[in-house]
Design an enzyme around this catalytic site. Structure first.
Site, PDB file in Angstrom:
ATOM      1  N   GLU A 126       0.725  -1.461   0.279  1.00 57.80           N
ATOM      2  CA  GLU A 126       0.191   0.149  -0.037  1.00 57.80           C
ATOM      3  C   GLU A 126       0.787   0.992  -0.195  1.00 57.80           C
ATOM      4  O   GLU A 126       1.430   1.427   0.621  1.00 57.80           O
ATOM      5  CB  GLU A 126      -0.584   0.234   1.367  1.00 57.80           C
ATOM      6  CG  GLU A 126      -2.201   1.336   1.352  1.00 57.80           C
ATOM      7  CD  GLU A 126      -2.497   1.429   2.477  1.00 57.80           C
ATOM      8  OE1 GLU A 126      -3.672   2.572   1.934  1.00 57.80           O
ATOM      9  OE2 GLU A 126      -2.606   0.826   3.505  1.00 57.80           O
ATOM     10  N   ASP A 169       4.279   4.869   3.811  1.00 56.81           N
ATOM     11  CA  ASP A 169       4.842   6.238   4.282  1.00 56.81           C
ATOM     12  C   ASP A 169       5.852   6.886   4.397  1.00 56.81           C
ATOM     13  O   ASP A 169       6.899   6.128   5.091  1.00 56.81           O
ATOM     14  CB  ASP A 169       3.330   6.650   5.076  1.00 56.81           C
ATOM     15  CG  ASP A 169       2.779   7.652   4.602  1.00 56.81           C
ATOM     16  OD1 ASP A 169       3.244   8.915   4.098  1.00 56.81           O
ATOM     17  OD2 ASP A 169       1.601   7.339   4.624  1.00 56.81           O
ATOM     18  N   ASP A 184      -2.516  12.530  -2.866  1.00 64.83           N
ATOM     19  CA  ASP A 184      -3.307  13.669  -3.315  1.00 64.83           C
ATOM     20  C   ASP A 184      -2.592  13.930  -4.946  1.00 64.83           C
ATOM     21  O   ASP A 184      -1.814  13.133  -5.106  1.00 64.83           O
ATOM     22  CB  ASP A 184      -1.591  14.495  -3.039  1.00 64.83           C
ATOM     23  CG  ASP A 184      -1.141  15.629  -3.245  1.00 64.83           C
ATOM     24  OD1 ASP A 184      -2.416  16.633  -3.652  1.00 64.83           O
ATOM     25  OD2 ASP A 184      -1.325  16.932  -2.029  1.00 64.83           O
ATOM     26  N   LYS A 212      -1.793  20.516 -10.012  1.00 64.68           N
ATOM     27  CA  LYS A 212      -1.483  21.691 -10.577  1.00 64.68           C
ATOM     28  C   LYS A 212      -1.017  20.957 -11.343  1.00 64.68           C
ATOM     29  O   LYS A 212       0.325  19.887 -11.560  1.00 64.68           O
ATOM     30  CB  LYS A 212      -0.596  22.498  -9.503  1.00 64.68           C
ATOM     31  CG  LYS A 212      -1.453  23.972  -9.258  1.00 64.68           C
ATOM     32  CD  LYS A 212      -1.098  24.183  -8.483  1.00 64.68           C
ATOM     33  CE  LYS A 212      -1.743  25.019  -6.948  1.00 64.68           C
ATOM     34  NZ  LYS A 212      -0.676  26.207  -6.178  1.00 64.68           N
ATOM     35  N   ASP A 235     -10.965   9.923  -4.111  1.00 67.98           N
ATOM     36  CA  ASP A 235     -12.344  10.036  -3.592  1.00 67.98           C
ATOM     37  C   ASP A 235     -12.358  11.840  -5.055  1.00 67.98           C
ATOM     38  O   ASP A 235     -12.921  12.412  -5.203  1.00 67.98           O
ATOM     39  CB  ASP A 235     -12.290  11.034  -2.572  1.00 67.98           C
ATOM     40  CG  ASP A 235     -11.645  12.772  -2.103  1.00 67.98           C
ATOM     41  OD1 ASP A 235     -10.472  11.913  -2.858  1.00 67.98           O
ATOM     42  OD2 ASP A 235     -11.260  13.161  -2.286  1.00 67.98           O
TER      43      ASP A 235
END
Length: 222
Positions: free
Chosen positions: A50, A75, A124, A128, A160
């Site tokens: 993950e 992470d 994320d 941009k 999402d």
């Protein structure tokens, strides 16, 4: 989160046998578990990653659903995945690990064909244009994933962000990769795998409360 709380979590992470925290120098010089994660888990079961695991809810949830697979949450923020690592210890899950490292180093952390499956959960979207290089499904990242995945290895993207969903679908189609399944609203449209519907992260619950649709893509890199 207060700095004292963070420091406490960092200290506790150091006591967890399921947490691996190499320095960047360790990784670049030849990471000890690259091509050798079987030695960490003590078995040759398939390895699932993950990427950007946050609190580790998906890593732990998947590990509970599939005890014959090994799960590694990655992470750079150790204070976040502390929760997942602690939960895995409390539940005595021996098929869970957490790796504190940057995602862009993933092909230095795992050997060629060492990984069976990858999950990218609520990354994320880096909307941009100048942030495109940080988007976790851009062509550079896909090539890194291809190096470590077994032939026919699968990638799952749950997000999402309609932008991230559309960007990834368009990119995969344009590059000729194999889209196995796509759904732009998993809780309204039938057909998504049980892992997509039965595990919900802290942030996912917040998105659902706001009425945001959750999207999902499953694909292979050709």
């Amino acid at each position: 989160m207060g700095s004292k709380n963070k420091l406490k979590r960092f200290k506790e992470n150091e006591t967890f046998a399921n947490v691996v925290q190499p320095t960047r120098e360790d990784v670049m010089a030849g990471f000890k578990y690259k091509s050798n994660w079987a030695s960490f888990f003590g078995n040759d079961n398939p390895i699932v990653l993950e990427l950007g695991c946050g609190k580790g809810e998906y890593t732990v949830g998947l590990a509970q659903m599939n005890p014959n697979r090994n799960y590694i949450g990655i992470d750079i923020k150790g204070a976040r995945f502390w929760r997942g690592a602690k939960t895995a210890v409390e539940k005595e899950l021996d098929n869970v690990a957490f790796l504190r490292a940057q995602i862009e180093l993933v092909d230095h952390l795992f050997g060629e064909g060492e990984v069976s499956e990858i999950w990218i959960t609520f990354p994320d979207p880096q909307i941009k244009y100048k942030r495109t290089k940080h988007r976790m499904t851009n062509p550079v990242f896909l090539e890194r994933y291809k190096k470590i995945l077994k032939p026919n290895g699968i990638i799952n993207l749950k997000t999402d962000s309609e932008y991230m969903h559309g960007y990834t679908l368009g990119l995969l189609q344009g590059l000729g990769h194999e889209i196995l399944y796509a759904n732009h609203d998993v809780y309204k449209n039938e057909g998504s795998p049980s892992e997509v519907l039965e595990i919900q992260t802290f942030y996912e619950n917040q998105y659902l409360e706001k009425g945001k649709p959750i999207t999902y893509i499953q694909f292979r890199i050709n």
